[in-house]
Design a protein around this motif. Sequence first.
Motif, mmCIF file in Angstrom:
data_model
loop_
_atom_site.group_PDB
_atom_site.id
_atom_site.type_symbol
_atom_site.label_atom_id
_atom_site.label_comp_id
_atom_site.label_asym_id
_atom_site.label_seq_id
_atom_site.Cartn_x
_atom_site.Cartn_y
_atom_site.Cartn_z
ATOM 1 N N SER A 69 0.813 -1.224 0.000
ATOM 2 C CA SER A 69 0.000 0.000 0.000
ATOM 3 C C SER A 69 0.844 1.270 0.000
ATOM 4 C CB SER A 69 -0.937 0.028 1.208
ATOM 5 O OG SER A 69 -1.323 -1.257 1.574
ATOM 6 N N LEU A 70 1.910 1.256 0.797
ATOM 7 C CA LEU A 70 2.725 2.470 0.873
ATOM 8 C C LEU A 70 3.324 2.835 -0.480
ATOM 9 C CD1 LEU A 70 4.787 2.420 4.184
ATOM 10 C CD2 LEU A 70 2.793 3.760 3.589
ATOM 11 N N CYS A 71 3.521 1.838 -1.333
ATOM 12 C CA CYS A 71 4.146 2.092 -2.636
ATOM 13 C C CYS A 71 3.323 3.069 -3.463
ATOM 14 C CB CYS A 71 4.327 0.790 -3.424
ATOM 15 S SG CYS A 71 5.398 -0.381 -2.613
ATOM 16 N N GLY A 81 -2.438 16.219 -7.498
ATOM 17 C CA GLY A 81 -3.629 15.598 -8.078
ATOM 18 C C GLY A 81 -4.142 14.419 -7.282
ATOM 19 N N LEU A 82 -5.196 13.859 -7.811
ATOM 20 C CA LEU A 82 -5.901 12.764 -7.149
ATOM 21 C C LEU A 82 -5.285 11.421 -7.532
ATOM 22 C CD1 LEU A 82 -8.612 11.750 -5.699
ATOM 23 C CD2 LEU A 82 -9.533 11.604 -8.017
ATOM 24 N N ALA A 83 -5.139 10.527 -6.547
ATOM 25 C CA ALA A 83 -4.687 9.168 -6.847
ATOM 26 C C ALA A 83 -5.904 8.248 -6.849
ATOM 27 C CB ALA A 83 -3.683 8.698 -5.809
ATOM 28 N N VAL A 84 -6.021 7.453 -7.899
ATOM 29 C CA VAL A 84 -7.163 6.551 -8.015
ATOM 30 C C VAL A 84 -6.679 5.131 -7.772
ATOM 31 C CG1 VAL A 84 -8.975 5.689 -9.542
ATOM 32 C CG2 VAL A 84 -8.242 8.087 -9.692
ATOM 33 N N VAL A 85 -7.272 4.471 -6.784
ATOM 34 C CA VAL A 85 -6.841 3.126 -6.432
ATOM 35 C C VAL A 85 -7.959 2.146 -6.779
ATOM 36 C CG1 VAL A 85 -5.974 1.633 -4.602
ATOM 37 C CG2 VAL A 85 -5.559 4.102 -4.494
ATOM 38 N N VAL A 86 -7.680 1.244 -7.707
ATOM 39 C CA VAL A 86 -8.671 0.255 -8.093
ATOM 40 C C VAL A 86 -8.497 -0.968 -7.210
ATOM 41 C CG1 VAL A 86 -9.599 -1.133 -9.970
ATOM 42 C CG2 VAL A 86 -8.531 1.076 -10.459
ATOM 43 N N PHE A 158 -2.618 6.041 -11.016
ATOM 44 C CA PHE A 158 -3.566 4.943 -10.859
ATOM 45 C C PHE A 158 -2.844 3.805 -10.168
ATOM 46 C CE2 PHE A 158 -5.666 6.935 -14.538
ATOM 47 C CZ PHE A 158 -6.991 6.911 -14.108
ATOM 48 N N ALA A 159 -3.448 3.254 -9.125
ATOM 49 C CA ALA A 159 -2.903 2.035 -8.537
ATOM 50 C C ALA A 159 -3.922 0.925 -8.798
ATOM 51 C CB ALA A 159 -2.681 2.218 -7.044
ATOM 52 N N ILE A 160 -3.452 -0.205 -9.269
ATOM 53 C CA ILE A 160 -4.353 -1.322 -9.535
ATOM 54 C C ILE A 160 -3.972 -2.449 -8.582
ATOM 55 C CG2 ILE A 160 -5.170 -2.955 -11.271
ATOM 56 C CD1 ILE A 160 -4.252 -0.700 -13.327
ATOM 57 N N ASP A 161 -4.739 -2.546 -7.514
ATOM 58 C CA ASP A 161 -4.424 -3.501 -6.458
ATOM 59 C C ASP A 161 -4.950 -4.886 -6.854
ATOM 60 O OD1 ASP A 161 -3.262 -4.177 -4.124
ATOM 61 O OD2 ASP A 161 -4.682 -3.146 -2.806
ATOM 62 N N GLU A 162 -4.371 -5.918 -6.285
ATOM 63 C CA GLU A 162 -4.765 -7.298 -6.593
ATOM 64 C C GLU A 162 -4.772 -7.501 -8.108
ATOM 65 O OE1 GLU A 162 -5.013 -9.118 -3.991
ATOM 66 O OE2 GLU A 162 -5.617 -7.757 -2.373
ATOM 67 N N ALA A 163 -3.696 -7.061 -8.739
ATOM 68 C CA ALA A 163 -3.654 -7.030 -10.197
ATOM 69 C C ALA A 163 -3.762 -8.414 -10.834
ATOM 70 C CB ALA A 163 -2.370 -6.342 -10.664
#
Length: 643
Positions: A69-71, A81-86, A158-163
């Motif tokens: 998560s910290l990454c 700007g806004l960070a979007v985490v999927v 954009f962060a795409i978690d559980e990719a």
Amino acid sequence: MVCVPKPSAVSSASCPPTAATPPESTDPQTVLRRVFGYDAFRGPQEAIVRHVMGGGSGLVLMPTGGGKSLCYQVPALCRPGLAVVVSPLIALMDDQVEALLQLGVRAAALHSGLASGPAAALWRQLNSGELDLLYVSPERLLAGDLLERLAERPLALFAIDEAHCVSQWGHDFRPEYIQLGALAERFPQVPRLALTATADPRTRAEIVKRLALENGQVFLASFDRPNIRYLLRPKEQPSAQLLQFLGEHRGMAGIVYARSRSRVDRLAAELKGAGYDAVAYHAGLATEIRSAALQRFRTGSAVVVVATIAFGMGIDKPDVRFVAHVDLPKSLEAYYQETGRAGRDGLPAVAWMVHGPGDVPQLRRFIDDSSASEEHKRIEHGKLEALIGFSEAAGCRRQVLLRHFGEELAEPCGNCDGCLEPRPLVQVSVAAQKAISAVYRTGQRFGAAHVVDVLLGGSTEKIRQLGHDQLSVHGIGRELDRGQWRSLIRQLTGLGYLQPAADGRGGLCFGSDLLVKPLLRGETNLELPLPPPQKERRRSGSPAQTTTATTALGGSRVDDALVEALKAWRREQARQQGVPPYVVFHDRTLIELAARQPGDLNALAQVSGIGSAKLERYGEAVLAVIVTAAAAGGADSRPGLTP
Ligand code: ADP
Ligand code: ZN
């Protein structure tokens, strides 16, 4: 509320910097300390953060608990700007958002479970640029005009978690993830960071392709989980063995995995009968019952969930102290993933499993009876073999496990049953020669079952048809029983003397000449552990003692009464706010507090996990708990406070 000013005009308007937050707080190191309360990045975190800060995209492969998560959270706060985490799971999103709010970070989650009131507030925040992180489910991101709205504002990343959900090979495939590939075209300037705990090279390649990360960087952390102790036991009376194991872990939260729903129900009832706070979880239970079980597990401190593999994704409870398997999982990947749910907080945890040859035929049947393609079935069989190889391995389990993921651990780990309770080795040079000769004489194309039949002098139809009862190797191996031969052949395969034949049909052929030739010439001294003869299998010795969490933190002496007092305080805080206790403080932080016993706010701010928001919010209360506990227990052991 502590604000984290970002270099964007909008955020500073609604959240003016205070004297305590100088402008250089866009520096990752400063944000790490001030917001998260941590002194240093871990492993590849720093390189990843710098890469994203510089606008780069990439894929992060890090084990559970590694600190993915910290990454993206740190660059999210440092970049404008806004960070979007999927993220694929609502519960997981809500947890992350809750934890961020506690840190004073402006975060929100957008998903179908959102009530209309909070949803309206969220849109207001979004429109006025008052959010730093937006967590969103993939289907919600792609629905309606959200992408158009996002395109109108500055985006940090954009962060795409559980990719791995994008991979059809994985077990968590989600069709919506495929469409996330479009982000690359639509937002070419915005860094995209995909993250997963799945290390399988095939999955990795698929993520890169589907999410169009070919020009990005891949960050591969070590998949070792040094705080997890692997303990495997021969399966005899699984429920009695489980009860004994649980007896050594009373008062701790854990997961027990069993294969079938009926077994889950039965075991959960048994554990309840034995006084454990146990709940059952499987796909056959109603949704409400399942979410109630999940909720209990998340918020309780000593709940044991008995579950099928339906219980898994989205469990990010950091203080799971053990994962127990009473049945063999279906692959080494599954085992790694399931056991990986233990000890995310980095404190000692145990992965315990009972296993026996009885599990294997059923698992083989599951694969054969499935509707998968023949190629897929062969892969699944291979994965199962790797798991059996692991369960039978001599020596260090961790070395075998990591080797499977392409990592070499130079030294035995000292924290698994193979290291802690070495099994006696048997001289098997001659037996190995016989096994290899039998593979050779039968033409290097049959699997272990047939080779063993030949060694044992069997008279199966296959043997008669092929004339293998006429071979010199027929019946030369009666000194070992079937289970011992199977084990030896698996170990020889694991060691490279034998290997699966290239046609992938399950046959065995010779491995490296460098190994096989000296062995056949009698120049190799091979000693390996073998299972006891079938008729003599009995109980194994007592399990290794497991270290408790508190004694293992840097070796400093910890006042257990103070830890308990802090936990009680935390429980009450969590109850009042309706959040899981670990969102307030992690166990690790409480233990460090009890070890260091800080006497003032400055000293408190040095403790790992206490950033400025938590210092402001909880600092005085925590100091009061420490003072009160010290007064109750005698103040002589307080290093940080003058009497
Ligand atoms: P993952 O998502 O990889 O499973 P998390 O991001 O949840 O892991 O992190 C696991 C735990 O490690 C969390 O409690 C997190 O706060 C902690 N953590 C992460 N990075 C650091 C760090 N640099 N220093 C101290 N603790 C960290
Ligand atoms: Zn080991």
